[in-house]
Design an enzyme around this catalytic site. Structure first.
Site, short mmCIF file in Angstrom:
data_model
loop_
_atom_site.label_atom_id
_atom_site.label_comp_id
_atom_site.label_asym_id
_atom_site.label_seq_id
_atom_site.Cartn_x
_atom_site.Cartn_y
_atom_site.Cartn_z
N PRO A 161 -1.56 4.59 -1.95
CA PRO A 161 -1.71 5.58 -0.87
C PRO A 161 -2.17 5.00 0.47
O PRO A 161 -2.24 5.71 1.46
CB PRO A 161 -2.77 6.54 -1.44
CG PRO A 161 -3.59 5.69 -2.36
CD PRO A 161 -2.65 4.69 -2.95
N GLY A 162 -2.53 3.70 0.51
CA GLY A 162 -2.77 3.12 1.85
C GLY A 162 -4.11 2.44 2.06
O GLY A 162 -4.46 2.15 3.20
N GLY A 163 -4.83 2.14 0.99
CA GLY A 163 -6.13 1.47 1.15
C GLY A 163 -5.99 0.11 1.84
O GLY A 163 -6.73 -0.20 2.79
N ASP A 192 6.68 1.56 0.38
CA ASP A 192 6.37 2.18 -0.92
C ASP A 192 7.22 3.45 -1.06
O ASP A 192 7.34 4.20 -0.09
CB ASP A 192 4.87 2.56 -0.99
CG ASP A 192 4.37 2.68 -2.43
OD1 ASP A 192 3.42 1.98 -2.79
OD2 ASP A 192 4.96 3.49 -3.20
N ASP A 218 0.40 -5.42 -3.73
CA ASP A 218 -0.47 -4.88 -4.79
C ASP A 218 0.36 -3.88 -5.60
O ASP A 218 -0.04 -2.75 -5.80
CB ASP A 218 -1.67 -4.19 -4.10
CG ASP A 218 -2.70 -3.65 -5.08
OD1 ASP A 218 -2.87 -4.24 -6.16
OD2 ASP A 218 -3.35 -2.64 -4.75
N LYS A 263 -0.51 -8.51 -12.25
CA LYS A 263 -0.86 -7.75 -13.46
C LYS A 263 -0.81 -8.72 -14.65
O LYS A 263 0.16 -9.46 -14.80
CB LYS A 263 0.20 -6.67 -13.64
CG LYS A 263 -0.18 -5.61 -14.59
CD LYS A 263 -0.36 -4.30 -13.87
CE LYS A 263 -1.05 -3.34 -14.79
NZ LYS A 263 -2.20 -2.70 -14.22
C1 LIG Z 1 -1.84 0.03 -7.18
S1 LIG Z 1 -0.79 0.93 -6.10
C2 LIG Z 1 -1.15 0.20 -4.57
C3 LIG Z 1 -2.47 0.63 -3.97
C4 LIG Z 1 -2.60 0.20 -2.54
N1 LIG Z 1 -2.78 -1.25 -2.44
C5 LIG Z 1 -3.79 0.84 -1.85
O1 LIG Z 1 -4.69 0.14 -1.41
O2 LIG Z 1 -3.80 2.06 -1.72
C6 LIG Z 1 0.77 0.32 -6.51
C7 LIG Z 1 1.90 0.87 -5.63
O3 LIG Z 1 3.04 0.03 -5.80
C8 LIG Z 1 4.15 0.82 -5.59
N2 LIG Z 1 5.36 0.12 -6.07
C9 LIG Z 1 5.68 -0.23 -7.34
N3 LIG Z 1 6.89 -0.82 -7.36
C10 LIG Z 1 7.34 -0.86 -6.08
C11 LIG Z 1 8.53 -1.35 -5.44
N4 LIG Z 1 9.50 -1.92 -6.15
N5 LIG Z 1 8.65 -1.22 -4.11
C12 LIG Z 1 7.67 -0.66 -3.38
N6 LIG Z 1 6.53 -0.16 -3.92
C13 LIG Z 1 6.37 -0.27 -5.25
C14 LIG Z 1 3.85 2.10 -6.34
O4 LIG Z 1 4.63 3.17 -5.86
C15 LIG Z 1 2.35 2.28 -6.03
O5 LIG Z 1 2.16 3.15 -4.95
#
Ligand SMILES: C[S@@+](CC[C@H](N)C(=O)[O-])C[C@H]1O[C@@H](n2cnc3c(N)ncnc32)[C@H](O)[C@@H]1O
Length: 356
Positions: free
Chosen positions: A228-230, A246, A283, A313
Site C-alpha cells: 500500500p505504499g510504506g 503494483d 518488496d 522470501k
Molecule cells: C509486501 S507487499 C509490499 C509492501 C510495501 N513495500 C509497503 O511498504 O507498503 C507486496 C506487494 O507486491 C505486489 N506484487 C506482487 N507481485 C507483483 C508483480 N509481479 N508486480 C508488481 N507488484 C507485485 C503485491 O501486489 C503487494 O502489494
C-alpha cells in the site's frame, strides 16, 4: 555467587565465549554460518531457535576480525561474555543487583569519561523480581560515580551487556560495532507514526540504517511491489521522485504526491525510461526465482552504479540455497554488497546490491 570466567581467560586466551541472537526460528542458520567460519564452535541454546551461547577456540579479536570479514546473514547481534555469575535461588533482588554492580571491576577496559550504554536482557521464565531497566539504573549509578562515565542509551563508546538467565548472569563489554548492531539484541525499534501506511516501512528504514545508506542522496527510485505504499512514502519523505508499480492500490495519503508516478499493474508489463533511475527497491514478497527474473528484465532502467534493495522470501526453509540460486541469476549484472536478515524481516531477508 561465583565469578566463573576469569577475565584474562576470555579476552586474551585461546578461546572466547559469546551470546548471539537471530530472528525467532532462524538461530539454526546463524549457527550453521558460525560453524562454517569457526569449526571449533561449541554452542547451546539459551532461548530455543533464537538465542545461543557459543564458545570458539580463538581469542575475541580474532573472532571479530573473521566475523567482520564474513558477516553471517542470520546472526543479528552478538556480545562477548567476560563474566559469569552463578545465581542461587535464595538471593534477594537487591543483593543480586549489588553483585552485578560489583562485577563491573572484572570487565577490563572501561574508560574513564567514556559514554557507556547498559544493555540488559533476561531470558523468559528466569525467576527474578527486578527488571532490565533496574539493572541499567543500578549499573549507571556505579559507572557515573566510580568510573566518571557518561551513561547513555545510543551513540555509546562502549556497551556493557548483561544477560540474566535462570541459573546464571552473563556480562561482557564491547564496542558497538563489534556487536553487529548497537541495539540491545539487535532489536532495532522505530516509533510508529500517526497515519503510517504499513509496518513494511520499518524494513526499508532498517535497511537504510543497517547498510549505511542515506536515501536523501538519491534522485529517482523505482518501487516494485509498492502497495500500500510504506516504502514509497519513506522515499518521498527523503525527497526522491518515485515510480511505484503494483497491481494493488496505493494509500490515498500519497497517491496525489507531486513526485510520485504510479503504474497500477504487474511489473512485467511496464516500460520504463532507460538508464533513468539510481535506486530500485523491491518488496514483492513473491517467489525469489520469479522476482529475480522480473528484476533482471527491468535493470535497463537503472543506471550503472545504481543501488538495489530487495527483500527475498525464504522458501521451504532452505535459505542458503534460495540465496545462492538468486545470486547466480543476478550476479553477472549486479554485485552483492550485503545480505542480512533484518530485525523487521519475517520469513525473508534483505539484499543490498549495486548494478555493475
Ligand atoms: C509486501 S507487499 C509490499 C509492501 C510495501 N513495500 C509497503 O511498504 O507498503 C507486496 C506487494 O507486491 C505486489 N506484487 C506482487 N507481485 C507483483 C508483480 N509481479 N508486480 C508488481 N507488484 C507485485 C503485491 O501486489 C503487494 O502489494
Amino acid at each position: 555467587m561465583n565469578n566463573h570466567l576469569d577475565k584474562d581467560d576470555t579476552t586474551s586466551s585461546v578461546s572466547s565465549t559469546w551470546i548471539g541472537t537471530a530472528n525467532h526460528g532462524f538461530a539454526v542458520y546463524a549457527v550453521e554460518e558460525l560453524r562454517r567460519l569457526f569449526p571449533s564452535l561449541k554452542f547451546s541454546y539459551i532461548v530455543p531457535s533464537e538465542i545461543v551461547q557459543f564458545t570458539i577456540g580463538l581469542p575475541q579479536e580474532e573472532v571479530l576480525q573473521l566475523l567482520h570479514a564474513n558477516e553471517p546473514m542470520f546472526l543479528r547481534h552478538l556480545h562477548p561474555v567476560h563474566v559469569e555469575i552463578e545465581r542461587t535461588e535464595e538471593v534477594e533482588a537487591e543483593a543480586e543487583l549489588a553483585a552485578i554492580c560489583s562485577h563491573l571491576e572484572d570487565l577490563s577496559g572501561i574508560h574513564s569519561g567514556a559514554k557507556i550504554a547498559i544493555q540488559a536482557r533476561k531470558s523468559e521464565g528466569s525467576n527474578f523480581n527486578y527488571s532490565p531497566s533496574e539493572i541499567k539504573k543500578a549499573l549507571d549509578a556505579v559507572l557515573i560515580d566510580q568510573y566518571r562515565a557518561e551513561a547513555v542509551v545510543r551513540d555509546a563508546d562502549q556497551i556493557i551487556s548483561v544477560f540474566v538467565m535462570a541459573d546464571s548472569i552473563y556480562m561482557g563489554i564491547s564496542r558497538p560495532t563489534d556487536n553487529l548492531s548497537d541495539w540491545s539484541g539487535g532489536a532495532i525499534r522505530f516509533r510508529k507514526e500517526d497515519g503510517q501506511i504499513s509496518r513494511a516501512k520499518f524494513k526499508l528504514l532498517e535497511a537504510e540504517y543497517a547498510f549505511g545508506l542515506d536515501f536523501t542522496q538519491y534522485r529517482h527510485a523505482i518501487d516494485l511491489g509498492a502497495a500500500p505504499g510504506g516504502w514509497t512514502s519513506l522515499l518521498l519523505e527523503r525527497g526522491l521522485h518515485v515510480t511505484a508499480i503494483d497491481p494493488g492500490a496505493l494509500d490515498s495519503s500519497i497517491i496525489r504526491h507531486k513526485r510520485l508516478t504510479f503504474y497500477r499493474r504487474n511489473a512485467a508489463n511496464v516500460k520504463l525510461d532507460d538508464n533513468n533511475y539510481d535506486l530500485l527497491v523491491c518488496d514483492m514478497s513473491w517467489n525469489p526465482k520469479q522476482t529475480g527474473k522480473l528484476l533482471k528484465d527491468l535493470l535497463y532502467a537503472l543506471q550503472s552504479g545504481g543501488t538495489i534493495i530487495l527483500t527475498v522470501k525464504l522458501m521451504h526453509k532452505k535459505p542458503f540455497q534460495t540465496i545462492k540460486e538468486l545470486l547466480r541469476e543476478l550476479e553477472p549484472e549486479l554485485s552483492l554488497q550485503h545480505a542480512k536478515q533484518l530485525f523487521h524481516n519475517r520469513e525473508e531477508l534483505t539484499l543490498f546490491l549495486i548494478k555493475n
